[in-house]
Design a protein around this motif. Structure first.
Motif, PDB file in Angstrom:
ATOM      1  N   SER A 172       0.859  -1.178   0.000  1.00  0.00           N
ATOM      2  CA  SER A 172       0.000   0.000   0.000  1.00  0.00           C
ATOM      3  C   SER A 172       0.892   1.222   0.000  1.00  0.00           C
ATOM      4  O   SER A 172       2.121   1.111   0.040  1.00  0.00           O
ATOM      5  CB  SER A 172      -0.916  -0.002   1.229  1.00  0.00           C
ATOM      6  OG  SER A 172      -0.163   0.309   2.383  1.00  0.00           O
ATOM      7  N   GLN A 173       0.276   2.392  -0.005  1.00  0.00           N
ATOM      8  CA  GLN A 173       1.071   3.621   0.005  1.00  0.00           C
ATOM      9  C   GLN A 173       1.872   3.800   1.278  1.00  0.00           C
ATOM     10  O   GLN A 173       2.788   4.602   1.338  1.00  0.00           O
ATOM     11  CB  GLN A 173       0.151   4.841  -0.185  1.00  0.00           C
ATOM     12  CG  GLN A 173      -0.543   4.868  -1.534  1.00  0.00           C
ATOM     13  CD  GLN A 173      -1.951   4.325  -1.439  1.00  0.00           C
ATOM     14  OE1 GLN A 173      -2.183   3.332  -0.739  1.00  0.00           O
ATOM     15  NE2 GLN A 173      -2.888   4.946  -2.139  1.00  0.00           N
ATOM     16  N   VAL A 174       1.504   3.047   2.326  1.00  0.00           N
ATOM     17  CA  VAL A 174       2.200   3.195   3.608  1.00  0.00           C
ATOM     18  C   VAL A 174       3.056   1.989   3.938  1.00  0.00           C
ATOM     19  O   VAL A 174       3.493   1.815   5.062  1.00  0.00           O
ATOM     20  CB  VAL A 174       1.183   3.451   4.740  1.00  0.00           C
ATOM     21  CG1 VAL A 174       0.518   4.777   4.556  1.00  0.00           C
ATOM     22  CG2 VAL A 174       0.147   2.329   4.809  1.00  0.00           C
ATOM     23  N   THR A 180      -4.509   4.463   1.520  1.00  0.00           N
ATOM     24  CA  THR A 180      -4.198   5.650   2.322  1.00  0.00           C
ATOM     25  C   THR A 180      -5.353   6.637   2.296  1.00  0.00           C
ATOM     26  O   THR A 180      -5.687   7.244   3.324  1.00  0.00           O
ATOM     27  CB  THR A 180      -2.918   6.324   1.796  1.00  0.00           C
ATOM     28  OG1 THR A 180      -1.827   5.418   1.918  1.00  0.00           O
ATOM     29  CG2 THR A 180      -2.614   7.591   2.586  1.00  0.00           C
ATOM     30  N   ARG A 238       1.393   5.935  10.201  1.00  0.00           N
ATOM     31  CA  ARG A 238       2.235   6.281   9.049  1.00  0.00           C
ATOM     32  C   ARG A 238       1.383   6.832   7.907  1.00  0.00           C
ATOM     33  O   ARG A 238       1.810   7.723   7.170  1.00  0.00           O
ATOM     34  CB  ARG A 238       3.027   5.054   8.578  1.00  0.00           C
ATOM     35  CG  ARG A 238       4.099   4.584   9.537  1.00  0.00           C
ATOM     36  CD  ARG A 238       5.184   3.803   8.820  1.00  0.00           C
ATOM     37  NE  ARG A 238       4.673   2.680   8.046  1.00  0.00           N
ATOM     38  CZ  ARG A 238       4.453   1.463   8.531  1.00  0.00           C
ATOM     39  NH1 ARG A 238       4.686   1.217   9.816  1.00  0.00           N
ATOM     40  NH2 ARG A 238       4.007   0.492   7.757  1.00  0.00           N
ATOM     41  N   ALA A 239       0.176   6.280   7.760  1.00  0.00           N
ATOM     42  CA  ALA A 239      -0.712   6.768   6.702  1.00  0.00           C
ATOM     43  C   ALA A 239      -1.126   8.206   6.946  1.00  0.00           C
ATOM     44  O   ALA A 239      -1.241   9.008   6.012  1.00  0.00           O
ATOM     45  CB  ALA A 239      -1.946   5.872   6.611  1.00  0.00           C
ATOM     46  N   THR A 240      -1.357   8.546   8.206  1.00  0.00           N
ATOM     47  CA  THR A 240      -1.778   9.908   8.522  1.00  0.00           C
ATOM     48  C   THR A 240      -0.594  10.867   8.641  1.00  0.00           C
ATOM     49  O   THR A 240      -0.783  12.080   8.610  1.00  0.00           O
ATOM     50  CB  THR A 240      -2.584   9.933   9.841  1.00  0.00           C
ATOM     51  OG1 THR A 240      -1.783   9.402  10.909  1.00  0.00           O
ATOM     52  CG2 THR A 240      -3.846   9.097   9.710  1.00  0.00           C
ATOM     53  N   GLN A 244       1.677  11.517   6.498  1.00  0.00           N
ATOM     54  CA  GLN A 244       1.901  12.294   5.290  1.00  0.00           C
ATOM     55  C   GLN A 244       1.046  13.555   5.272  1.00  0.00           C
ATOM     56  O   GLN A 244       1.349  14.513   4.559  1.00  0.00           O
ATOM     57  CB  GLN A 244       1.606  11.450   4.058  1.00  0.00           C
ATOM     58  CG  GLN A 244       0.133  11.193   3.792  1.00  0.00           C
ATOM     59  CD  GLN A 244      -0.083  10.434   2.497  1.00  0.00           C
ATOM     60  OE1 GLN A 244       0.578   9.431   2.243  1.00  0.00           O
ATOM     61  NE2 GLN A 244      -0.997  10.915   1.667  1.00  0.00           N
TER      62      GLN A 244
END
Length: 358
Positions: A25-27, A58, A93-95, A97
């Motif tokens: 995924s993006q994270v 994400t 980690r997703a938040t 960014q």
């Protein structure tokens, strides 16, 4: 992962455990449990067979975060809806960014001239040793084209003075704002003087609605209706002279009983009647900061369920996401100002080359 199962040729189909699978995924890597069925007909809807990357993962987490869900609540939601077991660290980690995006947003270049600057605040519970209500100040600008946008956002302590306001407003100036025609605020301590310290030519208009609310605190409740009605006659006068005459009548009737009400208006008089020099379209835009109320309402929705935030940055991230994601077919702080062509023509006749020479 949820999917669709089909019947076996000779009878019913049943689930038969799960298979573990790691996808990107993006994270980073995410481990999921994919249900199996005896017929082998299970078709995952979120993560198709053989796929190794989750698209939009994400965005889903950020959307839930913007709605006020905590990290733990997002983790539980993903497990319940998608059967995806993720760690709180991965959600964090997703938040994370969002912080980089918000920093870029808070330092982006701004227009050289704004017709109107509105400053208001909302109180949010933030932990600072102990949980307390802390003010978050919002600055909204209306450009010469009539576009509304949030220019700045700062967390205060509630005891801000001229020095702190000077620093925040200078931040806007350093980002490109060289002139503001009219600034509307609610008389926060040190703010009017700081506005003129940064932009000496700016006309400062105190929010009339806030001033009325402040006045009613000094009056008995049974008189609120009458006082509010008479003050409305003052600030809806056709000219500053007419407003002065109406306020003199108000003072004669209430001055002995409620001197604090009269003093509140007298001290602020030069900043109360600024908008009376303009025609109706401009008056409606600058006499109150209530234009920000639709934004504050969405802020409250997003922050109420959180109870409190662990620090200032956590609170600002949620507010930033609210600003970034306007709701379709709903009043939003960003967008075009109604009847702006009429308003800007009136402003041009008054402010002249401060508009035409931009």
């Amino acid at each position: 992962m949820r999917g669709v199962t089909g019947p076996m040729p000779g009878g019913g189909n049943v689930r038969n455990g799960t298979s573990r699978k790691t996808v990107l995924s993006q994270v980073g890597p995410v481990q999921i449990e994919v249900p199996r069925d005896r017929a082998g007909s299970f078709a995952p809807q979120i993560m198709p067979k053989h796929a190794r990357r989750v698209e939009g993962f994400t965005e889903t987490i950020v959307s839930l975060y913007a709605k006020g869900l905590t990290t733990g609540e997002i983790q539980a939601h993903l497990a319940e809806v998608y059967d995806v077991e993720v760690s709180r660290d991965l959600v964090s980690r997703a938040t994370a960014q969002i912080t980089a995006d918000m920093t870029a947003w808070r330092t982006r270049p701004l227009d050289r001239v704004y017709a109107v600057l509105l400053i208001d605040c909302i109180y949010i519970k933030i932990r600072d040793g102990a949980v307390a209500d802390k003010p978050v100040y919002i600055a909204v600008g209306i450009s010469l084209e009539g576009d509304r946008d949030v220019l700045g956002m700062w967390v205060g302590t509630g005891g801000e003075g001229a020095k702190q306001w000077m620093a925040w407003l200078t931040e806007l100036k350093n980002r490109g704002v060289q002139d503001v025609l009219i600034a509307c605020c609610d008389g926060l301590k040190g703010l009017p003087d700081s506005i003129n310290g940064v932009w000496p030519q700016t006309d400062v208009q105190l929010c009339v609605v806030h001033l009325v609310r402040t006045s009613l605190r000094y009056a008995a409740k049974q008189h609120w209706g009458t006082i509010a009605k008479q003050l409305r006659e003052v600030y809806t006068a056709k000219t500053p002279d007419e407003a002065e005459q109406r306020f003199a009548l108000f003072e004669a009737e209430w001055g002995d009983r409620y001197p604090a009400v009269v003093d509140t208006w007298r001290r602020s008089w030069e900043h109360v009647i600024v908008f009376l020099r303009f025609p109706a379209p401009i008056r409606r835009t600058v006499y109150t900061t209530n234009m920000i109320e639709s934004l504050n309402s969405r802020f409250r929705q997003a922050t109420r369920r959180r109870g409190h935030f662990p620090d200032d940055d956590a609170a600002l991230k949620v507010l930033y996401l609210v600003i970034r994601n306007p709701i379709k077919n709903r009043p939003n702080i960003t967008g075009k100002t109604p009847a702006w062509k009429q308003a800007i023509n009136s402003l041009a006749s008054y402010y002249g080359d401060r508009i035409t020479d931009r």
